[in-house]
Design an enzyme around this catalytic site. Structure first.
Site, short mmCIF file in Angstrom:
data_model
loop_
_atom_site.label_atom_id
_atom_site.label_comp_id
_atom_site.label_asym_id
_atom_site.label_seq_id
_atom_site.Cartn_x
_atom_site.Cartn_y
_atom_site.Cartn_z
N ARG A 47 0.85 -1.21 0.00
CA ARG A 47 0.00 0.00 0.00
C ARG A 47 0.88 1.24 0.00
O ARG A 47 0.64 2.20 -0.72
CB ARG A 47 -0.96 0.00 1.21
CG ARG A 47 -1.67 1.33 1.37
CD ARG A 47 -2.87 1.33 2.32
NE ARG A 47 -2.75 0.45 3.46
CZ ARG A 47 -1.98 0.68 4.53
NH1 ARG A 47 -1.24 1.77 4.60
NH2 ARG A 47 -1.94 -0.19 5.52
N TYR A 99 -17.11 16.38 -15.02
CA TYR A 99 -17.57 14.99 -14.97
C TYR A 99 -18.58 14.82 -13.82
O TYR A 99 -18.33 15.29 -12.71
CB TYR A 99 -16.37 14.06 -14.79
CG TYR A 99 -16.77 12.63 -14.53
CD1 TYR A 99 -17.62 11.96 -15.42
CD2 TYR A 99 -16.34 11.94 -13.41
CE1 TYR A 99 -18.02 10.67 -15.19
CE2 TYR A 99 -16.74 10.64 -13.18
CZ TYR A 99 -17.58 10.00 -14.06
OH TYR A 99 -17.99 8.72 -13.83
N ASP A 171 -7.85 18.85 -14.04
CA ASP A 171 -8.17 17.50 -14.52
C ASP A 171 -7.84 17.47 -16.01
O ASP A 171 -8.53 18.09 -16.82
CB ASP A 171 -9.66 17.22 -14.25
CG ASP A 171 -10.10 15.83 -14.69
OD1 ASP A 171 -9.44 15.26 -15.57
OD2 ASP A 171 -11.11 15.33 -14.16
N LYS A 196 -8.70 6.48 -19.03
CA LYS A 196 -9.10 6.96 -20.36
C LYS A 196 -7.90 6.90 -21.33
O LYS A 196 -7.41 5.83 -21.62
CB LYS A 196 -9.69 8.36 -20.22
CG LYS A 196 -10.76 8.47 -19.13
CD LYS A 196 -11.94 7.57 -19.43
CE LYS A 196 -13.14 7.72 -18.54
NZ LYS A 196 -12.98 7.47 -17.13
O1 P1T Z 1 -13.78 6.76 -13.74
P1 P1T Z 1 -12.58 7.23 -12.98
O2 P1T Z 1 -11.30 6.63 -13.42
O3 P1T Z 1 -12.77 7.20 -11.50
O4 P1T Z 1 -12.39 8.80 -13.37
C1 P1T Z 1 -13.34 9.78 -13.06
C2 P1T Z 1 -13.26 10.90 -14.06
C3 P1T Z 1 -12.59 12.07 -13.69
N1 P1T Z 1 -12.45 13.10 -14.54
C4 P1T Z 1 -12.95 13.06 -15.79
C5 P1T Z 1 -12.78 14.22 -16.69
C6 P1T Z 1 -13.63 11.92 -16.22
O5 P1T Z 1 -14.10 11.90 -17.48
C7 P1T Z 1 -13.79 10.81 -15.35
C8 P1T Z 1 -14.54 9.59 -15.74
N2 P1T Z 1 -15.40 9.78 -16.82
C9 P1T Z 1 -16.23 8.87 -17.38
C10 P1T Z 1 -16.36 7.61 -16.92
C11 P1T Z 1 -17.01 9.34 -18.53
O6 P1T Z 1 -17.57 8.52 -19.29
O7 P1T Z 1 -17.07 10.57 -18.73
#
Ligand code: P1T
Length: 381
Positions: A47, A99, A171, A196
């Site tokens: 961890r 998001y 972000d 992503k």
């Molecule tokens: O899904 P996760 O890895 O926890 O990330 C969250 C997140 C944070 N910031 C942005 C700009 C994002 O697009 C996302 C996750 N977004 C999607 C799952 C979506 O389909 O837009």
């Protein structure tokens, strides 16, 4: 090293002192033997730190031109770690187009802990200044925003944040460091849903933070270890593998994205296309100055703003898979109002432009002619 070299080699020196393997080994272990308490080779417990994750964290830092990288079990876990820098009474100024899951984390978890959020339009960053007071600790922005593709001036936001001694977190999920490097523009923290584009193959959920300041890094490492939302070594390996092609994938995402944006705008059934590469995008000039190209994310609305028609289009697409997420090699479509942004109240999301007929495309790296044919048959023109 230039960017296209960093994606492959950044932070990857001496990843395997034992046998010289080119890829870092997957250290599938929870713990490490000690000769005497504290007598170890740099790792105590996975961890707190794991060599495969450490190789990835160095790679994250390298591609974002930062000093310190941190990997988390998801993008939201990474955002959560940033918010844990705050305490009750603190205030955050966030873009109002972001998001849906970030909005949910802010309003449904952290507001309960006494943190106040102001969600505002940041197309004109001068708006930020109005909301700053002596409790403001963090400015949170996405650019391009999800899903409206608004562009926020990172450099100007950093000037404001610096003047008031407030942290600026960006972000960078939609742009990736291939297109934009927020730390170079003055941001303090870069965050990614590495799920992503960084991973790029829709097979790993992960988050990342990168910073330059040592003290800030130490506070975040403390939170990462104390709260424990880390990712595992297998996923770290897959992410390292994905990163190596980030630049070539992004180049193609951008090329395909441009052609699809141009096709959509020429279709008489389409009312509006949101893509920062258009000269009439409200912040096109800022996009041009802070990004190297315009990416593969595009949103659009059909004429008449009809919910059923939007649903029919996303159902009829064949190569574009209807799915949450974005940034993989395969093209995806989404209906933000009922999917990724459903957690934002209708009135709030419509204020930001997330209306019922809005469709979001994550343009993949398939043959662009096939993608355009697919859109033609689904939209009907
Ligand atoms: O899904 P996760 O890895 O926890 O990330 C969250 C997140 C944070 N910031 C942005 C700009 C994002 O697009 C996302 C996750 N977004 C999607 C799952 C979506 O389909 O837009």
């Amino acid at each position: 090293m230039k960017f296209n070299t960093k994606t492959i080699h950044g932070g990857q020196h001496d990843v395997d002192p034992a046998y010289g393997s080119v890829m870092p080994p997957i250290y599938q272990t929870t713990t490490y033997s000690q000769t005497t308490p504290g007598g170890h080779k740099g790792f105590e417990y996975s961890r707190s730190g794991n060599p495969t994750r450490a190789a990835l964290e160095r790679a994250f830092a390298s591609i974002e031109n930062g000093e310190y990288g941190l990997a988390f079990g998801s993008g939201l876990a990474a955002i959560d770690a940033v918010l844990k820098l705050l305490k009750p009474g603190d205030e955050v100024i966030s873009t109002n187009d972001l998001y849906g899951g970030s909005y949910r984390l802010f309003t449904r978890i952290y507001e309960n802990f006494g943190i106040k959020f102001h969600f505002i339009g940041m197309g004109n960053v001068a708006n930020i200044e109005e909301y700053i007071n002596d409790k403001t600790r963090l400015i949170w922005l996405e650019t391009p925003t999800n899903p409206m593709m608004n562009i926020i001036d990172i450099k100007a936001s950093a000037t404001i944040a610096n003047r008031h001694d407030i942290l600026l977190a960006v972000d960078n999920t939609f742009a990736t460091p291939y297109l934009q490097q927020p730390l170079d523009l003055g941001a303090d923290i870069v965050m990614h849903s590495a799920t992503k584009y960084l991973g790029g193959h829709s097979d790993v959920v992960m988050g990342a933070l990168v910073v330059r300041d040592k003290k800030l890094a130490e506070r975040l490492y403390f939170i990462q270890n104390a709260s424990g939302a880390v990712c595992g070594p297998q996923d770290s390996f897959l992410m390292l593998r994905g990163l190596k092609t980030l630049h070539v994938r992004m180049q193609r995402h951008c090329e395909n994205g441009r052609k699809i944006a141009e096709y959509l705008i020429s279709n008489p059934k389409i009312e509006k296309v949101y893509w920062p590469g258009f000269e009439n995008h409200p912040n096109h000039e800022i996009a041009k100055s802070q990004m190297n190209d315009f990416g593969g994310m595009i949103s659009f609305v059909t004429k008449g703003n009809n919910y059923d028609e939007a649903i029919r289009i996303v159902e009829n697409l064949k190569i574009f898979t209807l799915a949450e997420s974005l940034g993989g090699v395969e093209s995806l479509s989404g209906h933000p109002a009922s999917m990724t942004h459903a957690t934002i109240p209708k009135k709030e999301r419509e204020k930001a432009g997330v209306v019922d007929s809005l469709i979001r495309l994550s343009v993949g790296i398939e043959d662009v002619d096939d993608l355009i044919e697919d859109l033609k048959q689904a939209i009907g023109s």
